[in-house]
Design a protein around this motif. Sequence first.
Motif, PDB file in Angstrom:
ATOM      1  N   ARG A  58       0.823  -1.213   0.000  1.00 56.53           N
ATOM      2  CA  ARG A  58       0.000   0.000   0.000  1.00 56.53           C
ATOM      3  C   ARG A  58       0.855   1.260   0.000  1.00 56.53           C
ATOM      4  NH1 ARG A  58      -0.886   4.195   1.997  1.00 56.53           N
ATOM      5  NH2 ARG A  58       0.790   3.637   3.446  1.00 56.53           N
ATOM      6  N   SER A  67       0.406   5.793  -1.051  1.00 57.20           N
ATOM      7  CA  SER A  67      -0.526   6.836  -1.492  1.00 57.20           C
ATOM      8  C   SER A  67      -0.417   6.980  -3.001  1.00 57.20           C
ATOM      9  CB  SER A  67      -0.190   8.159  -0.824  1.00 57.20           C
ATOM     10  OG  SER A  67      -0.452   8.057   0.553  1.00 57.20           O
ATOM     11  N   ARG A  81      -1.302   9.037  -6.215  1.00 60.77           N
ATOM     12  CA  ARG A  81      -1.729  10.402  -6.557  1.00 60.77           C
ATOM     13  C   ARG A  81      -1.822  10.610  -8.065  1.00 60.77           C
ATOM     14  NH1 ARG A  81       1.722  11.058  -2.027  1.00 60.77           N
ATOM     15  NH2 ARG A  81       0.567  11.779  -0.177  1.00 60.77           N
ATOM     16  N   THR A  96      -6.945  14.954   3.704  1.00 58.70           N
ATOM     17  CA  THR A  96      -7.486  15.697   4.852  1.00 58.70           C
ATOM     18  C   THR A  96      -7.353  17.205   4.646  1.00 58.70           C
ATOM     19  OG1 THR A  96      -5.365  15.353   5.923  1.00 58.70           O
ATOM     20  CG2 THR A  96      -7.172  13.918   6.610  1.00 58.70           C
ATOM     21  N   SER A  97      -6.652  17.574   3.578  1.00 57.02           N
ATOM     22  CA  SER A  97      -6.538  19.019   3.316  1.00 57.02           C
ATOM     23  C   SER A  97      -7.742  19.456   2.483  1.00 57.02           C
ATOM     24  CB  SER A  97      -5.216  19.342   2.612  1.00 57.02           C
ATOM     25  OG  SER A  97      -5.000  18.465   1.548  1.00 57.02           O
ATOM     26  N   ARG A 113      10.628   4.936   5.921  1.00 58.45           N
ATOM     27  CA  ARG A 113       9.959   4.835   7.219  1.00 58.45           C
ATOM     28  C   ARG A 113      11.021   4.898   8.322  1.00 58.45           C
ATOM     29  NH1 ARG A 113       5.786   5.659   4.735  1.00 58.45           N
ATOM     30  NH2 ARG A 113       3.868   4.423   4.898  1.00 58.45           N
TER      31      ARG A 113
HETATM   32  C1  LIG Z   1      -4.436  11.049   8.385  1.00 57.95           C
HETATM   33  C2  LIG Z   1      -3.775  11.231   7.042  1.00 57.95           C
HETATM   34  C3  LIG Z   1      -3.974  12.412   6.327  1.00 57.95           C
HETATM   35  C4  LIG Z   1      -3.424  12.568   5.057  1.00 57.95           C
HETATM   36  N1  LIG Z   1      -3.737  13.685   4.307  1.00 57.95           N
HETATM   37  C5  LIG Z   1      -3.263  13.783   3.043  1.00 57.95           C
HETATM   38  C6  LIG Z   1      -3.640  14.881   2.205  1.00 57.95           C
HETATM   39  O1  LIG Z   1      -4.420  15.750   2.574  1.00 57.95           O
HETATM   40  N2  LIG Z   1      -3.123  14.931   0.948  1.00 57.95           N
HETATM   41  C7  LIG Z   1      -2.272  13.976   0.468  1.00 57.95           C
HETATM   42  O2  LIG Z   1      -1.842  14.062  -0.689  1.00 57.95           O
HETATM   43  N3  LIG Z   1      -1.888  12.926   1.240  1.00 57.95           N
HETATM   44  C8  LIG Z   1      -2.375  12.807   2.501  1.00 57.95           C
HETATM   45  N4  LIG Z   1      -2.023  11.726   3.275  1.00 57.95           N
HETATM   46  C9  LIG Z   1      -1.085  10.713   2.755  1.00 57.95           C
HETATM   47  C10 LIG Z   1       0.279  10.788   3.470  1.00 57.95           C
HETATM   48  O3  LIG Z   1       0.989  11.904   3.000  1.00 57.95           O
HETATM   49  C11 LIG Z   1       1.038   9.467   3.188  1.00 57.95           C
HETATM   50  O4  LIG Z   1       0.302   8.401   3.749  1.00 57.95           O
HETATM   51  C12 LIG Z   1       2.443   9.458   3.786  1.00 57.95           C
HETATM   52  O5  LIG Z   1       3.250  10.421   3.156  1.00 57.95           O
HETATM   53  C13 LIG Z   1       3.120   8.094   3.609  1.00 57.95           C
HETATM   54  O6  LIG Z   1       3.167   7.710   2.245  1.00 57.95           O
HETATM   55  P1  LIG Z   1       2.477   6.382   1.718  1.00 57.95           P
HETATM   56  O7  LIG Z   1       0.992   6.481   2.015  1.00 57.95           O
HETATM   57  O8  LIG Z   1       2.737   6.344   0.241  1.00 57.95           O
HETATM   58  O9  LIG Z   1       3.077   5.218   2.443  1.00 57.95           O
HETATM   59  C14 LIG Z   1      -2.579  11.558   4.530  1.00 57.95           C
HETATM   60  C15 LIG Z   1      -2.387  10.373   5.252  1.00 57.95           C
HETATM   61  C16 LIG Z   1      -2.989  10.206   6.478  1.00 57.95           C
HETATM   62  C17 LIG Z   1      -2.812   8.877   7.198  1.00 57.95           C
END
Ligand SMILES: Cc1cc2nc3c(=O)[nH]c(=O)nc-3n(C[C@H](O)[C@H](O)[C@H](O)COP(=O)(O)O)c2cc1C
Length: 173
Positions: free
Chosen positions: A10, A12, A14, A120-121, A157
């Motif tokens: 997993r 993020s 984009r 969350t933004s 990490r």
């Molecule tokens: C509570 C929470 C809020 C987050 N808010 C945003 C956000 O508003 N925009 C965004 O692009 N990523 C957001 N993220 C993603 C994090 O930036 C991302 O999980 C973190 O950098 C680790 O990267 P990965 O998910 O690829 O492992 C959020 C993640 C979490 C858990």
Amino acid sequence: MDIYEVIKKRRSVRSYRSNPISNEVLMRILDTARFAPSSRNSQEYKLIVVKDPGKIEEISKAAFGINFIKEAPIVIAGVSLNPNEVMENNVPSYPVNVAIILDHITLLAVAEDLGSCWITSFNQEEMKEILNVPEEYKIVALLTLGMPYDDAAVKTRKKLGEIVCFESFKDKD
Ligand SMILES: Cc1cc2nc3c(=O)[nH]c(=O)nc-3n(C[C@H](O)[C@H](O)[C@H](O)COP(=O)(O)O)c2cc1C
């Protein structure tokens, strides 16, 4: 894919391909996420699944114009219906409850070869208006969901010793 692989895979996402997500896959994810734990088994939330491209565009605007939201075929909003509850340990339950079910969805998405990203933004009031959420509830987070456009980037990490200690609190183990 076992659970260990799913968690490590997993990330993020984009950037999304335009392929739609079948209703069968979507419903399998949602129906399994339903088994997420919650405080007192309250399940005090509602997931709003948005597929309408016009509405997703509005969501992107209320999220300060984040562009990749518009690429996702699905956006899911996690809404708490009881944002005033505080647990016995003096911690609010709602972000915990909603985060668990949303995180289950992010992992189930991986098992279905899909990607997701937490958002969350965003402006709480504008988002409530777009999604018709009553004032007394709280939108905790959104998830984009779709087919990832590219391959996984390498994750960084903290080392285990920086986040885990044994028997009592220590800065470093
Ligand atoms: C509570 C929470 C809020 C987050 N808010 C945003 C956000 O508003 N925009 C965004 O692009 N990523 C957001 N993220 C993603 C994090 O930036 C991302 O999980 C973190 O950098 C680790 O990267 P990965 O998910 O690829 O492992 C959020 C993640 C979490 C858990």
